[in-house]
Design a protein around this motif. Sequence first.
Motif, mmCIF file in Angstrom:
data_model
loop_
_atom_site.group_PDB
_atom_site.id
_atom_site.type_symbol
_atom_site.label_atom_id
_atom_site.label_comp_id
_atom_site.label_asym_id
_atom_site.label_seq_id
_atom_site.Cartn_x
_atom_site.Cartn_y
_atom_site.Cartn_z
ATOM 1 N N ASN A 138 0.055 14.594 7.295
ATOM 2 C CA ASN A 138 -0.842 13.485 7.627
ATOM 3 C C ASN A 138 -1.965 13.330 6.608
ATOM 4 O O ASN A 138 -2.591 12.277 6.533
ATOM 5 N N TYR A 139 -2.227 14.356 5.837
ATOM 6 C CA TYR A 139 -3.318 14.326 4.872
ATOM 7 C C TYR A 139 -2.829 14.229 3.432
ATOM 8 O O TYR A 139 -3.622 14.005 2.524
ATOM 9 N N THR A 140 -1.534 14.422 3.226
ATOM 10 C CA THR A 140 -0.995 14.458 1.858
ATOM 11 C C THR A 140 0.119 13.432 1.653
ATOM 12 O O THR A 140 1.089 13.685 0.940
ATOM 13 N N ALA A 141 -0.033 12.281 2.299
ATOM 14 C CA ALA A 141 0.871 11.144 2.079
ATOM 15 C C ALA A 141 2.328 11.478 2.392
ATOM 16 O O ALA A 141 3.243 11.012 1.730
ATOM 17 N N SER A 142 2.550 12.313 3.414
ATOM 18 C CA SER A 142 3.895 12.705 3.851
ATOM 19 C C SER A 142 4.674 13.474 2.783
ATOM 20 O O SER A 142 5.896 13.527 2.813
ATOM 21 N N ILE A 143 3.941 14.060 1.840
ATOM 22 C CA ILE A 143 4.547 14.933 0.830
ATOM 23 C C ILE A 143 4.005 16.338 1.069
ATOM 24 O O ILE A 143 2.793 16.549 1.028
ATOM 25 N N ILE A 180 -1.318 12.717 -5.022
ATOM 26 C CA ILE A 180 -2.523 11.965 -5.402
ATOM 27 C C ILE A 180 -2.182 10.515 -5.751
ATOM 28 O O ILE A 180 -2.895 9.586 -5.342
ATOM 29 N N LEU A 181 -1.099 10.297 -6.473
ATOM 30 C CA LEU A 181 -0.715 8.928 -6.830
ATOM 31 C C LEU A 181 -0.395 8.102 -5.585
ATOM 32 O O LEU A 181 -0.763 6.922 -5.493
ATOM 33 N N LYS A 182 0.271 8.711 -4.603
ATOM 34 C CA LYS A 182 0.610 7.988 -3.385
ATOM 35 C C LYS A 182 -0.628 7.720 -2.548
ATOM 36 O O LYS A 182 -0.787 6.623 -1.977
ATOM 37 N N LEU A 183 -1.555 8.691 -2.470
ATOM 38 C CA LEU A 183 -2.801 8.473 -1.728
ATOM 39 C C LEU A 183 -3.640 7.368 -2.381
ATOM 40 O O LEU A 183 -4.238 6.547 -1.686
ATOM 41 N N LYS A 184 -3.670 7.349 -3.700
ATOM 42 C CA LYS A 184 -4.395 6.284 -4.407
ATOM 43 C C LYS A 184 -3.776 4.922 -4.110
ATOM 44 O O LYS A 184 -4.481 3.930 -3.910
ATOM 45 N N LYS A 185 -2.457 4.880 -4.075
ATOM 46 C CA LYS A 185 -1.748 3.625 -3.811
ATOM 47 C C LYS A 185 -2.151 3.047 -2.455
ATOM 48 O O LYS A 185 -2.283 1.840 -2.298
ATOM 49 N N TYR A 186 -2.329 3.942 -1.474
ATOM 50 C CA TYR A 186 -2.701 3.509 -0.126
ATOM 51 C C TYR A 186 -4.213 3.554 0.109
ATOM 52 O O TYR A 186 -4.672 3.373 1.228
ATOM 53 N N ASN A 187 -4.978 3.797 -0.970
ATOM 54 C CA ASN A 187 -6.436 3.860 -0.886
ATOM 55 C C ASN A 187 -6.891 4.898 0.147
ATOM 56 O O ASN A 187 -7.799 4.646 0.950
ATOM 57 N N LYS A 188 -6.253 6.072 0.123
ATOM 58 C CA LYS A 188 -6.563 7.114 1.099
ATOM 59 C C LYS A 188 -6.889 8.455 0.437
ATOM 60 O O LYS A 188 -6.792 9.507 1.068
#
Length: 205
Positions: A138-143, A180-188
């Motif tokens: 839930n905190y690491t973009a499902s990775i 990190i790239l996925k969290l940035k993509k979702y602004n999270k």
Amino acid sequence: MFVIKPKPEKEILDILFSYKNLLYIICNGCNEVSLYLKDALSLYKSLNKYYRVLIKIIDYLCNLDFADKYIVYLSKEIENIDAIVIFSCGVGVATFASKLEKDIFIVCDTFYLTGYKGLNTPYEGKFDCTLCGSCYLNYTASICPITSCLKSLLNGPCGGAKNGKCEVDKTKDCGWEKIILKLKKYNKLNQLKEKILIHKFNKLK
């Protein structure tokens, strides 16, 4: 063998506080999982007190081909909900999340049980779960940071990656760079500051 148990209700409600309409998916297809459907349905009743919840029970969420078909089958429901909550092991959530650009949350932890652990998915190595009992998806973009990082780091990237590849094995992608790239993509990206990740193997109580 392993068993799946709901996360504490407060933790789930804190994660979902900004949503109203949920699609609740229960994976019921793995013969390695100790019986948990009763727990999953009990959690559904709790969620239904606070949200509009559409529930679906499906098989083998960890199968990429099945996931594609489920997404087509549930396309109208997915379009009209705010977030997806999934009751399955980490492999099922990671597989489904890799196919969708939607807020997806895991609402349970997976614990190791002594016994035979077979293989139900033909995608060994693409997604994995260490059955640690503390799921951080839930905190690491499902990775999963434990399985996608060859060093199993929980405090972020080590700084040794080059061109997106791990310094331990240059044929492997850096797991933390993907997170990190996925969290940035979702602004999270800020949500990494909201949770202190501690790698502690939890035994089922």
